[in-house]
Write an enzyme that holds these catalytic residues in place. Structure first.
Site, short mmCIF file in Angstrom:
data_model
loop_
_atom_site.label_atom_id
_atom_site.label_comp_id
_atom_site.label_asym_id
_atom_site.label_seq_id
_atom_site.Cartn_x
_atom_site.Cartn_y
_atom_site.Cartn_z
N ARG A 67 -22.10 0.76 51.02
CA ARG A 67 -23.32 1.59 50.91
C ARG A 67 -23.05 2.72 49.90
NH1 ARG A 67 -28.54 1.22 53.49
NH2 ARG A 67 -29.63 3.03 52.63
N ASN A 109 -40.28 12.91 48.40
CA ASN A 109 -40.63 11.69 49.13
C ASN A 109 -42.01 11.87 49.74
OD1 ASN A 109 -40.22 9.13 50.52
ND2 ASN A 109 -39.98 10.35 52.40
N THR A 110 -42.72 10.78 49.90
CA THR A 110 -43.99 10.80 50.62
C THR A 110 -43.84 9.95 51.86
OG1 THR A 110 -46.35 10.34 50.52
CG2 THR A 110 -44.95 8.92 49.18
N HIS A 111 -44.31 10.50 53.00
CA HIS A 111 -44.15 9.84 54.30
C HIS A 111 -45.51 9.74 54.97
CE1 HIS A 111 -42.13 8.60 57.97
NE2 HIS A 111 -42.87 9.47 58.62
N ASP A 143 -33.75 15.80 51.89
CA ASP A 143 -32.44 16.44 52.14
C ASP A 143 -31.54 15.38 52.77
OD1 ASP A 143 -33.27 18.34 55.19
OD2 ASP A 143 -33.16 16.18 54.79
N ASP A 147 -36.29 12.01 56.46
CA ASP A 147 -37.63 12.63 56.49
C ASP A 147 -37.58 14.04 57.06
OD1 ASP A 147 -38.89 9.41 57.48
OD2 ASP A 147 -38.71 10.27 55.47
C1 GRF Z 1 -46.56 4.65 51.71
O1 GRF Z 1 -47.50 4.93 52.73
C2 GRF Z 1 -45.29 5.42 51.96
O2 GRF Z 1 -45.49 6.68 52.53
C3 GRF Z 1 -44.62 4.51 52.96
O3 GRF Z 1 -44.86 3.21 52.52
C4 GRF Z 1 -46.09 3.21 51.78
C5 GRF Z 1 -45.78 2.69 50.41
O4 GRF Z 1 -46.97 2.26 49.88
N1 GRF Z 1 -43.20 4.79 53.03
P1 GRF Z 1 -47.02 1.83 48.31
O5 GRF Z 1 -45.81 0.95 48.06
O6 GRF Z 1 -47.01 3.08 47.49
O7 GRF Z 1 -48.33 1.07 48.20
#
Ligand code: GRF
Length: 202
Positions: A67, A109-111, A143, A147
């Protein structure tokens, strides 16, 4: 500002960034995507990047002895494009020490949940199973946790009685794409400061 975007799936968040930059112009938006990376082959996110004429790279865990070696390889692959900001848009791997040493503080990151609620790989499913009445999405700096980094922005999405995971996730993604485009542009144009858990966009 130079952006590298990391994806693992359909890449609709990536597409939203591509469309916004194409519409606004990289200069006015404050950033351009210089490369797209993934942890696996054959995903729509890479096809979207190729259609946009962008360089792509794939860094698969199974191609490496450990890893940590994967983490080092990913760090090297991203560094080659000299990004100012790295955006994880549906990238489903947890990066390691080397990547964070190099990009910590400029890795977003987007969650698809309202952190700290429902972290991890199944945030939408977990919120639904819990019976949450509202959920949403969170854009945050990465970080060394999962998340857990400082939150930049959040968007709220109501949960409907008839929702299943995919319907709810689609509705979250509508908010998430707009939030990500807005936040990435603002931090790229204005700059930001991270003070403990607080993010201040200048
Ligand atoms: C997004 O909702 C992201 O937050 C989550 O997976 C989804 C990815 O969607 N981790 P995409 O690949 O951008 O369509």
């Amino acid at each position: 500002k130079r952006l590298v975007v990391l994806v693992s799936g359909s890449g609709t968040n990536l597409q939203a960034l591509l469309d916004a930059i194409a519409k606004t112009g990289a200069e006015a938006y404050g950033a351009e995507i210089v490369a797209v990376g993934a942890d696996r082959e054959g995903i729509e996110g890479l096809a979207r990047a190729e259609r946009a004429g962008l360089p792509t790279f794939v860094c698969r865990v199974k191609d490496h002895e450990s890893r940590d070696e994967w983490d080092a390889a990913l760090t090297e692959a991203v560094s080659a494009y000299e990004p100012d900001l790295v955006v994880s848009a549906g990238f489903m791997k947890i990066v390691g020490k080397e990547f964070l040493a190099r990009f910590g503080g400029r890795f977003v990151n987007t969650h698809p949940a309202l952190l700290p609620s429902f972290p991890g790989a199944h945030g939408v499913r977990d919120a639904l199973a819990y019976g949450a009445k509202v959920t949403g999405c969170t854009v945050h700096f990465v970080d060394d946790g999962v998340d857990t980094g400082p939150i930049i922005a959040q968007g709220v999405v109501e949960v409907r009685d008839e929702d299943d995971e995919s319907a709810l996730h689609e509705r979250i993604k509508e908010v998430e794409r707009r939030l990500l485009v807005e936040v990435v542009g603002r931090i790229a144009r204005n700059g930001y400061r991270i003070e403990g858990r607080k993010v201040v966009i200048l």
